[in-house]
Design a protein around this motif. Structure first.
Motif, PDB file in Angstrom:
ATOM      1  N   MET A   1       0.815  -1.210   0.000  1.00  0.00           N
ATOM      2  CA  MET A   1       0.000   0.000   0.000  1.00  0.00           C
ATOM      3  C   MET A   1       0.848   1.259   0.000  1.00  0.00           C
ATOM      4  SD  MET A   1      -3.426  -0.327   0.161  1.00  0.00           S
ATOM      5  CE  MET A   1      -3.392  -1.498  -1.176  1.00  0.00           C
ATOM      6  N   ASN A   2       2.152   1.123   0.326  1.00  0.00           N
ATOM      7  CA  ASN A   2       2.926   2.352   0.479  1.00  0.00           C
ATOM      8  C   ASN A   2       3.695   2.720  -0.780  1.00  0.00           C
ATOM      9  OD1 ASN A   2       4.460   0.174   0.804  1.00  0.00           O
ATOM     10  ND2 ASN A   2       5.502   0.813   2.662  1.00  0.00           N
ATOM     11  N   GLN A   3       3.111   2.420  -1.942  1.00  0.00           N
ATOM     12  CA  GLN A   3       3.784   2.890  -3.147  1.00  0.00           C
ATOM     13  C   GLN A   3       3.611   4.397  -3.253  1.00  0.00           C
ATOM     14  OE1 GLN A   3       0.837   1.347  -2.988  1.00  0.00           O
ATOM     15  NE2 GLN A   3      -0.001   0.938  -5.012  1.00  0.00           N
ATOM     16  N   GLN A   4       4.624   5.018  -3.819  1.00  0.00           N
ATOM     17  CA  GLN A   4       4.529   6.451  -4.119  1.00  0.00           C
ATOM     18  C   GLN A   4       4.427   7.340  -2.884  1.00  0.00           C
ATOM     19  OE1 GLN A   4       5.021   7.231  -7.201  1.00  0.00           O
ATOM     20  NE2 GLN A   4       4.857   5.121  -7.908  1.00  0.00           N
ATOM     21  N   LEU A   5       4.930   6.916  -1.761  1.00  0.00           N
ATOM     22  CA  LEU A   5       4.972   7.857  -0.652  1.00  0.00           C
ATOM     23  C   LEU A   5       6.081   8.868  -0.948  1.00  0.00           C
ATOM     24  CD1 LEU A   5       3.762   8.418   2.210  1.00  0.00           C
ATOM     25  CD2 LEU A   5       5.845   7.373   3.101  1.00  0.00           C
ATOM     26  N   PRO A   6       5.762  10.173  -0.936  1.00  0.00           N
ATOM     27  CA  PRO A   6       6.788  11.167  -1.249  1.00  0.00           C
ATOM     28  C   PRO A   6       7.903  11.154  -0.211  1.00  0.00           C
ATOM     29  CG  PRO A   6       4.587  12.143  -1.213  1.00  0.00           C
ATOM     30  CD  PRO A   6       4.472  10.769  -0.649  1.00  0.00           C
ATOM     31  N   ARG A   7       9.030  11.730  -0.555  1.00  0.00           N
ATOM     32  CA  ARG A   7      10.128  11.830   0.389  1.00  0.00           C
ATOM     33  C   ARG A   7       9.736  12.717   1.560  1.00  0.00           C
ATOM     34  NH1 ARG A   7      14.451  13.960  -3.354  1.00  0.00           N
ATOM     35  NH2 ARG A   7      14.390  15.445  -1.639  1.00  0.00           N
ATOM     36  N   ASP A   8      10.438  12.504   2.694  1.00  0.00           N
ATOM     37  CA  ASP A   8      10.083  13.235   3.918  1.00  0.00           C
ATOM     38  C   ASP A   8      10.037  14.744   3.706  1.00  0.00           C
ATOM     39  OD1 ASP A   8       9.981  10.820   5.120  1.00  0.00           O
ATOM     40  OD2 ASP A   8      11.663  11.147   6.503  1.00  0.00           O
ATOM     41  N   ASP A   9      11.078  15.281   3.032  1.00  0.00           N
ATOM     42  CA  ASP A   9      11.149  16.742   2.931  1.00  0.00           C
ATOM     43  C   ASP A   9      10.057  17.314   2.024  1.00  0.00           C
ATOM     44  OD1 ASP A   9      12.248  15.675   0.712  1.00  0.00           O
ATOM     45  OD2 ASP A   9      14.160  16.743   0.830  1.00  0.00           O
ATOM     46  N   GLU A  10       9.457  16.439   1.238  1.00  0.00           N
ATOM     47  CA  GLU A  10       8.338  16.876   0.411  1.00  0.00           C
ATOM     48  C   GLU A  10       7.032  16.719   1.193  1.00  0.00           C
ATOM     49  OE1 GLU A  10       7.080  14.997  -3.677  1.00  0.00           O
ATOM     50  OE2 GLU A  10       9.278  15.021  -3.440  1.00  0.00           O
ATOM     51  N   LEU A  11       6.975  15.621   1.926  1.00  0.00           N
ATOM     52  CA  LEU A  11       5.733  15.253   2.609  1.00  0.00           C
ATOM     53  C   LEU A  11       5.478  16.122   3.845  1.00  0.00           C
ATOM     54  CD1 LEU A  11       3.450  13.121   2.552  1.00  0.00           C
ATOM     55  CD2 LEU A  11       4.874  11.666   4.004  1.00  0.00           C
ATOM     56  N   ILE A  12       6.505  16.402   4.607  1.00  0.00           N
ATOM     57  CA  ILE A  12       6.321  17.079   5.891  1.00  0.00           C
ATOM     58  C   ILE A  12       5.659  18.462   5.752  1.00  0.00           C
ATOM     59  CG2 ILE A  12       7.547  18.039   7.901  1.00  0.00           C
ATOM     60  CD1 ILE A  12       9.465  15.596   7.648  1.00  0.00           C
ATOM     61  N   PRO A  13       6.115  19.297   4.814  1.00  0.00           N
ATOM     62  CA  PRO A  13       5.434  20.601   4.677  1.00  0.00           C
ATOM     63  C   PRO A  13       3.954  20.443   4.338  1.00  0.00           C
ATOM     64  CG  PRO A  13       7.489  20.574   3.436  1.00  0.00           C
ATOM     65  CD  PRO A  13       7.261  19.180   3.913  1.00  0.00           C
ATOM     66  N   ARG A  14       3.642  19.428   3.551  1.00  0.00           N
ATOM     67  CA  ARG A  14       2.230  19.225   3.196  1.00  0.00           C
ATOM     68  C   ARG A  14       1.432  18.757   4.409  1.00  0.00           C
ATOM     69  NH1 ARG A  14       2.697  15.247  -1.495  1.00  0.00           N
ATOM     70  NH2 ARG A  14       0.480  15.007  -1.017  1.00  0.00           N
ATOM     71  N   LEU A  15       2.046  17.933   5.234  1.00  0.00           N
ATOM     72  CA  LEU A  15       1.358  17.502   6.461  1.00  0.00           C
ATOM     73  C   LEU A  15       1.146  18.688   7.392  1.00  0.00           C
ATOM     74  CD1 LEU A  15       3.380  14.226   7.123  1.00  0.00           C
ATOM     75  CD2 LEU A  15       0.965  14.339   6.491  1.00  0.00           C
ATOM     76  N   LEU A  16       2.153  19.533   7.474  1.00  0.00           N
ATOM     77  CA  LEU A  16       2.047  20.701   8.356  1.00  0.00           C
ATOM     78  C   LEU A  16       0.990  21.669   7.855  1.00  0.00           C
ATOM     79  CD1 LEU A  16       5.819  21.309   9.180  1.00  0.00           C
ATOM     80  CD2 LEU A  16       4.030  20.496  10.736  1.00  0.00           C
ATOM     81  N   ALA A  17       0.753  21.641   6.535  1.00  0.00           N
ATOM     82  CA  ALA A  17      -0.290  22.500   5.962  1.00  0.00           C
ATOM     83  C   ALA A  17      -1.655  21.805   6.000  1.00  0.00           C
ATOM     84  CB  ALA A  17       0.074  22.872   4.532  1.00  0.00           C
ATOM     85  N   HIS A  18      -1.717  20.647   6.695  1.00  0.00           N
ATOM     86  CA  HIS A  18      -2.972  19.892   6.847  1.00  0.00           C
ATOM     87  C   HIS A  18      -3.557  19.454   5.517  1.00  0.00           C
ATOM     88  CE1 HIS A  18      -2.481  21.286  10.871  1.00  0.00           C
ATOM     89  NE2 HIS A  18      -2.755  22.537  10.562  1.00  0.00           N
ATOM     90  N   ASP A  19      -2.701  19.087   4.602  1.00  0.00           N
ATOM     91  CA  ASP A  19      -3.134  18.550   3.304  1.00  0.00           C
ATOM     92  C   ASP A  19      -3.734  17.157   3.534  1.00  0.00           C
ATOM     93  OD1 ASP A  19      -3.224  17.129   0.931  1.00  0.00           O
ATOM     94  OD2 ASP A  19      -1.387  18.025   0.133  1.00  0.00           O
ATOM     95  N   GLU A  20      -5.010  17.025   3.260  1.00  0.00           N
ATOM     96  CA  GLU A  20      -5.704  15.777   3.574  1.00  0.00           C
ATOM     97  C   GLU A  20      -5.150  14.599   2.775  1.00  0.00           C
ATOM     98  OE1 GLU A  20      -9.946  16.042   3.573  1.00  0.00           O
ATOM     99  OE2 GLU A  20     -10.161  13.856   3.514  1.00  0.00           O
ATOM    100  N   HIS A  21      -4.791  14.853   1.539  1.00  0.00           N
ATOM    101  CA  HIS A  21      -4.236  13.784   0.712  1.00  0.00           C
ATOM    102  C   HIS A  21      -2.906  13.287   1.297  1.00  0.00           C
ATOM    103  CE1 HIS A  21      -3.546  11.288  -2.725  1.00  0.00           C
ATOM    104  NE2 HIS A  21      -2.440  11.944  -3.064  1.00  0.00           N
ATOM    105  N   ALA A  22      -2.130  14.211   1.813  1.00  0.00           N
ATOM    106  CA  ALA A  22      -0.855  13.816   2.437  1.00  0.00           C
ATOM    107  C   ALA A  22      -1.110  12.979   3.692  1.00  0.00           C
ATOM    108  CB  ALA A  22      -0.031  15.054   2.790  1.00  0.00           C
ATOM    109  N   TYR A  23      -2.105  13.369   4.478  1.00  0.00           N
ATOM    110  CA  TYR A  23      -2.499  12.544   5.631  1.00  0.00           C
ATOM    111  C   TYR A  23      -2.811  11.114   5.179  1.00  0.00           C
ATOM    112  CZ  TYR A  23      -3.233  16.379   9.043  1.00  0.00           C
ATOM    113  OH  TYR A  23      -3.083  17.409   9.919  1.00  0.00           O
TER     114      TYR A  23
END
Lengths: 202, 93
Positions: A1-23
Protein backbone atom coordinates in the motif's frame (compact mmCIF):
# COMPACT_ATOMS: atom_id res chain seq x y z
CA UNK A 1 0.00 0.00 0.00
CA UNK A 2 2.93 2.35 0.48
CA UNK A 3 3.78 2.89 -3.15
CA UNK A 4 4.53 6.45 -4.12
CA UNK A 5 4.97 7.86 -0.65
CA UNK A 6 6.79 11.17 -1.25
CA UNK A 7 10.13 11.83 0.39
CA UNK A 8 10.08 13.24 3.92
CA UNK A 9 11.15 16.74 2.93
CA UNK A 10 8.34 16.88 0.41
CA UNK A 11 5.73 15.25 2.61
CA UNK A 12 6.32 17.08 5.89
CA UNK A 13 5.43 20.60 4.68
CA UNK A 14 2.23 19.22 3.20
CA UNK A 15 1.36 17.50 6.46
CA UNK A 16 2.05 20.70 8.36
CA UNK A 17 -0.29 22.50 5.96
CA UNK A 18 -2.97 19.89 6.85
CA UNK A 19 -3.13 18.55 3.30
CA UNK A 20 -5.70 15.78 3.57
CA UNK A 21 -4.24 13.78 0.71
CA UNK A 22 -0.86 13.82 2.44
CA UNK A 23 -2.50 12.54 5.63
CA UNK A 24 -4.07 9.70 3.68
CA UNK A 25 -0.75 8.81 2.03
CA UNK A 26 1.03 8.80 5.36
CA UNK A 27 -1.64 6.72 7.08
CA UNK A 28 -1.85 4.14 4.32
CA UNK A 29 1.95 3.86 4.25
CA UNK A 30 2.49 3.37 7.98
CA UNK A 31 -0.68 2.36 9.75
CA UNK A 32 -0.23 -1.38 9.17
CA UNK A 33 3.33 -1.23 10.43
CA UNK A 34 2.27 0.80 13.47
CA UNK A 35 -0.42 -1.71 14.41
CA UNK A 36 2.08 -4.54 13.95
CA UNK A 37 4.56 -2.88 16.30
CA UNK A 38 1.85 -2.00 18.82
CA UNK A 39 0.62 -5.59 18.77
CA UNK A 40 4.14 -6.83 19.47
CA UNK A 41 4.34 -4.74 22.61
CA UNK A 42 0.80 -4.59 24.05
CA UNK A 43 -0.87 -7.59 22.39
CA UNK A 44 -3.73 -7.74 19.89
CA UNK A 45 -6.58 -6.50 22.08
CA UNK A 46 -5.54 -2.86 22.31
CA UNK A 47 -3.08 -2.57 19.43
CA UNK A 48 -5.49 -0.58 17.25
CA UNK A 49 -6.21 1.78 20.07
CA UNK A 50 -2.52 2.36 20.72
CA UNK A 51 -1.91 3.04 17.03
CA UNK A 52 -4.73 5.61 17.00
CA UNK A 53 -3.37 7.31 20.07
CA UNK A 54 0.07 7.39 18.45
CA UNK A 55 -1.36 8.99 15.31
CA UNK A 56 -2.80 11.82 17.34
CA UNK A 57 0.57 12.35 19.01
CA UNK A 58 2.31 12.29 15.64
CA UNK A 59 0.17 15.07 14.22
CA UNK A 60 0.37 17.07 17.42
CA UNK A 61 4.15 16.80 17.66
CA UNK A 62 4.96 17.14 13.97
CA UNK A 63 5.69 20.90 14.09
CA UNK A 64 8.47 20.10 16.57
CA UNK A 65 9.94 17.20 14.59
CA UNK A 66 13.65 17.99 14.22
CA UNK A 67 14.41 15.51 11.43
CA UNK A 68 17.30 13.88 13.23
CA UNK A 69 15.87 10.58 12.00
CA UNK A 70 13.55 9.64 9.18
CA UNK A 71 9.87 10.42 9.62
CA UNK A 72 9.20 6.68 9.67
CA UNK A 73 11.63 6.04 12.54
CA UNK A 74 10.25 9.00 14.46
CA UNK A 75 6.67 7.82 14.03
CA UNK A 76 7.58 4.30 15.13
CA UNK A 77 9.29 5.64 18.22
CA UNK A 78 6.09 7.40 19.16
CA UNK A 79 4.21 4.12 18.70
CA UNK A 80 6.75 2.27 20.81
CA UNK A 81 6.59 4.84 23.60
CA UNK A 82 2.81 4.97 23.52
CA UNK A 83 2.68 1.18 23.72
CA UNK A 84 5.23 0.96 26.54
CA UNK A 85 3.40 3.58 28.57
CA UNK A 86 0.15 1.76 28.01
CA UNK A 87 1.64 -1.54 29.05
CA UNK A 88 3.00 -0.02 32.24
CA UNK A 89 -0.48 1.26 33.06
CA UNK A 90 -2.24 -1.93 32.03
CA UNK A 91 -0.42 -4.30 34.31
CA UNK A 92 3.09 -5.30 35.04
CA UNK A 93 6.09 -3.11 34.65
CA UNK A 94 7.89 -3.56 31.41
CA UNK A 95 11.24 -1.97 31.90
CA UNK A 96 14.04 -3.14 29.73
CA UNK A 97 15.55 -5.15 32.54
CA UNK A 98 12.47 -7.34 32.76
CA UNK A 99 12.45 -7.85 29.06
CA UNK A 100 16.13 -8.68 28.91
CA UNK A 101 16.47 -10.60 32.11
CA UNK A 102 14.44 -13.66 31.23
CA UNK A 103 15.87 -17.09 30.69
CA UNK A 104 15.95 -17.29 26.95
CA UNK A 105 19.52 -18.28 26.45
CA UNK A 106 20.08 -21.59 24.80
CA UNK A 107 19.57 -24.31 27.35
CA UNK A 108 23.01 -24.87 28.85
CA UNK A 109 22.21 -28.57 28.96
CA UNK A 110 22.72 -28.64 25.21
CA UNK A 111 26.47 -28.30 25.67
CA UNK A 112 29.02 -30.28 27.60
CA UNK A 113 31.67 -28.80 29.87
CA UNK A 114 34.02 -28.00 26.98
CA UNK A 115 31.27 -26.17 25.10
CA UNK A 116 30.55 -28.86 22.52
CA UNK A 117 27.05 -29.95 21.57
CA UNK A 118 25.66 -32.49 24.04
CA UNK A 119 22.32 -32.75 22.26
CA UNK A 120 22.96 -31.53 18.73
CA UNK A 121 20.24 -29.97 16.58
CA UNK A 122 18.13 -32.42 14.57
CA UNK A 123 17.57 -32.13 10.83
CA UNK A 124 14.51 -30.06 9.93
CA UNK A 125 13.47 -31.62 6.62
CA UNK A 126 12.86 -28.13 5.32
CA UNK A 127 15.00 -25.94 3.11
CA UNK A 128 12.79 -22.90 2.60
CA UNK A 129 10.25 -20.83 4.54
CA UNK A 130 7.56 -22.36 2.35
CA UNK A 131 8.60 -25.85 3.44
CA UNK A 132 8.33 -24.81 7.08
CA UNK A 133 5.05 -22.99 6.72
CA UNK A 134 3.47 -25.85 4.80
CA UNK A 135 2.77 -27.52 8.14
CA UNK A 136 -0.14 -25.90 9.95
CA UNK A 137 0.92 -27.48 13.16
CA UNK A 138 4.39 -26.01 12.91
CA UNK A 139 2.95 -22.64 11.99
CA UNK A 140 0.92 -22.77 15.20
CA UNK A 141 4.11 -23.53 17.17
CA UNK A 142 5.84 -20.53 15.62
CA UNK A 143 2.90 -18.24 16.37
CA UNK A 144 2.78 -19.49 19.95
CA UNK A 145 6.51 -18.82 20.37
CA UNK A 146 6.00 -15.26 19.09
CA UNK A 147 3.14 -14.69 21.50
CA UNK A 148 5.29 -15.93 24.36
CA UNK A 149 8.16 -13.50 23.70
CA UNK A 150 8.75 -10.68 26.19
CA UNK A 151 7.43 -7.41 24.67
CA UNK A 152 10.76 -5.81 23.89
CA UNK A 153 12.11 -8.95 22.26
CA UNK A 154 9.04 -9.30 20.16
CA UNK A 155 9.23 -5.65 19.17
CA UNK A 156 12.86 -6.06 18.09
CA UNK A 157 12.03 -9.15 16.06
CA UNK A 158 9.04 -7.47 14.47
CA UNK A 159 10.97 -4.40 13.42
CA UNK A 160 14.09 -6.11 12.13
CA UNK A 161 13.13 -9.52 10.80
CA UNK A 162 9.50 -8.96 9.94
CA UNK A 163 9.53 -5.32 8.83
CA UNK A 164 13.11 -5.07 7.64
CA UNK A 165 14.32 -2.06 9.62
CA UNK A 166 18.07 -1.70 9.96
CA UNK A 167 19.69 -2.06 13.37
CA UNK A 168 20.25 1.66 13.87
CA UNK A 169 16.58 2.49 13.28
CA UNK A 170 15.51 -0.38 15.51
CA UNK A 171 17.57 1.00 18.38
CA UNK A 172 16.20 4.52 17.86
CA UNK A 173 12.63 3.26 17.78
CA UNK A 174 12.95 1.15 20.92
CA UNK A 175 15.33 3.59 22.61
CA UNK A 176 17.91 0.95 23.43
CA UNK A 177 21.67 0.87 22.94
CA UNK A 178 23.04 -0.99 19.95
CA UNK A 179 24.27 -3.85 22.12
CA UNK A 180 20.95 -4.18 23.93
CA UNK A 181 19.16 -4.14 20.60
CA UNK A 182 21.32 -7.01 19.43
CA UNK A 183 20.69 -9.00 22.59
CA UNK A 184 16.92 -8.54 22.25
CA UNK A 185 17.02 -9.66 18.63
CA UNK A 186 19.36 -12.58 19.27
CA UNK A 187 17.23 -13.95 22.10
CA UNK A 188 14.00 -13.55 20.21
CA UNK A 189 15.36 -15.35 17.15
CA UNK A 190 16.67 -18.16 19.29
CA UNK A 191 13.34 -18.63 20.98
CA UNK A 192 11.54 -19.02 17.70
CA UNK A 193 14.28 -21.31 16.41
CA UNK A 194 14.02 -23.40 19.57
CA UNK A 195 10.26 -23.74 19.03
CA UNK A 196 10.81 -25.08 15.51
CA UNK A 197 13.57 -27.35 16.78
CA UNK A 198 11.25 -28.72 19.46
CA UNK A 199 8.66 -29.44 16.79
CA UNK A 200 11.09 -31.55 14.77
CA UNK A 201 12.40 -33.32 17.86
CA UNK A 202 9.03 -34.83 18.58
CA UNK B 1 50.36 -18.25 18.86
CA UNK B 2 47.58 -20.53 17.85
CA UNK B 3 44.21 -18.93 17.11
CA UNK B 4 41.56 -20.03 19.59
CA UNK B 5 38.49 -21.21 17.75
CA UNK B 6 35.10 -20.53 19.35
CA UNK B 7 33.30 -23.45 20.98
CA UNK B 8 29.94 -24.72 19.75
CA UNK B 9 28.30 -22.82 22.58
CA UNK B 10 30.03 -19.60 21.50
CA UNK B 11 28.98 -20.23 17.92
CA UNK B 12 25.34 -20.32 18.97
CA UNK B 13 25.83 -17.12 20.96
CA UNK B 14 27.30 -15.28 17.98
CA UNK B 15 25.25 -16.85 15.21
CA UNK B 16 22.83 -13.94 15.07
CA UNK B 17 25.66 -11.42 14.76
CA UNK B 18 27.31 -13.61 12.14
CA UNK B 19 24.20 -13.58 9.98
CA UNK B 20 23.87 -9.82 10.43
CA UNK B 21 27.52 -9.31 9.37
CA UNK B 22 28.29 -7.85 12.73
CA UNK B 23 31.48 -9.74 13.61
CA UNK B 24 34.98 -8.35 13.26
CA UNK B 25 37.00 -9.88 10.41
CA UNK B 26 38.92 -12.01 12.90
CA UNK B 27 35.80 -13.22 14.66
CA UNK B 28 34.23 -13.96 11.32
CA UNK B 29 37.23 -15.96 10.13
CA UNK B 30 37.30 -17.99 13.35
CA UNK B 31 33.54 -18.51 13.14
CA UNK B 32 33.80 -19.83 9.59
CA UNK B 33 36.71 -22.04 10.50
CA UNK B 34 34.61 -23.65 13.21
CA UNK B 35 31.72 -24.12 10.77
CA UNK B 36 34.01 -25.91 8.33
CA UNK B 37 34.78 -28.49 10.97
CA UNK B 38 31.44 -28.85 12.72
CA UNK B 39 28.37 -30.24 11.03
CA UNK B 40 26.09 -29.44 13.98
CA UNK B 41 27.03 -25.79 14.10
CA UNK B 42 26.58 -25.56 10.34
CA UNK B 43 23.13 -26.97 10.85
CA UNK B 44 22.40 -24.61 13.72
CA UNK B 45 23.39 -21.54 11.72
CA UNK B 46 21.45 -22.73 8.66
CA UNK B 47 18.39 -23.21 10.86
CA UNK B 48 18.71 -19.75 12.33
CA UNK B 49 18.99 -18.29 8.85
CA UNK B 50 15.89 -20.20 7.81
CA UNK B 51 14.06 -19.04 10.94
CA UNK B 52 14.77 -15.40 10.10
CA UNK B 53 13.65 -15.89 6.49
CA UNK B 54 10.47 -17.55 7.70
CA UNK B 55 9.65 -14.64 9.98
CA UNK B 56 9.95 -12.32 6.99
CA UNK B 57 7.54 -14.52 5.09
CA UNK B 58 5.03 -14.51 7.92
CA UNK B 59 5.15 -10.69 8.03
CA UNK B 60 4.58 -10.46 4.29
CA UNK B 61 1.28 -12.30 4.61
CA UNK B 62 0.14 -9.97 7.36
CA UNK B 63 -2.93 -7.99 6.48
CA UNK B 64 -2.46 -4.52 5.05
CA UNK B 65 -4.78 -1.88 6.51
CA UNK B 66 -8.25 -1.64 5.04
CA UNK B 67 -9.37 1.53 3.31
CA UNK B 68 -11.98 1.95 6.03
CA UNK B 69 -9.30 1.96 8.71
CA UNK B 70 -7.25 4.50 6.82
CA UNK B 71 -10.24 6.76 6.29
CA UNK B 72 -11.15 6.48 9.94
CA UNK B 73 -7.69 7.59 11.06
CA UNK B 74 -7.62 10.46 8.59
CA UNK B 75 -10.98 11.67 9.89
CA UNK B 76 -9.66 11.44 13.44
CA UNK B 77 -6.64 13.53 12.54
CA UNK B 78 -8.74 16.13 10.77
CA UNK B 79 -11.03 16.40 13.76
CA UNK B 80 -8.11 16.91 16.12
CA UNK B 81 -6.64 19.51 13.82
CA UNK B 82 -9.93 21.41 13.69
CA UNK B 83 -10.19 21.32 17.46
CA UNK B 84 -6.68 22.63 17.95
CA UNK B 85 -7.31 25.32 15.32
CA UNK B 86 -10.29 26.37 17.46
CA UNK B 87 -8.09 26.92 20.50
CA UNK B 88 -4.96 28.30 18.91
CA UNK B 89 -1.89 29.03 20.93
CA UNK B 90 -2.51 26.13 23.27
CA UNK B 91 0.45 24.24 21.89
CA UNK B 92 3.50 26.04 23.19
CA UNK B 93 6.23 23.73 21.86
Amino acid sequence: MNQQLPRDDELIPRLLAHDEHAYAQLVSAYHGLMVHLARAIVGPAIADEVAQEAWLSVIRALPRFERRSSLKTWILRIVSNTAKTRLRHESRTVNLQDALGDQTRIDPGQFNASGRWASPPVAWHADTPDDLLASRELRACIDASLDALPPMQRAALTLRDMQGLDMESLCKVLEVSESNGRVLLHRARHRVQAAIEAFYQR
Amino acid sequence: MKMMLPSCREITERASDYLDQNLSPWQRAAFRMHLLMCIYCRRHVRHLDLTVATLGRIAAEDETPQNDDIQQIVELLKRQQNESAGQKGEDGG
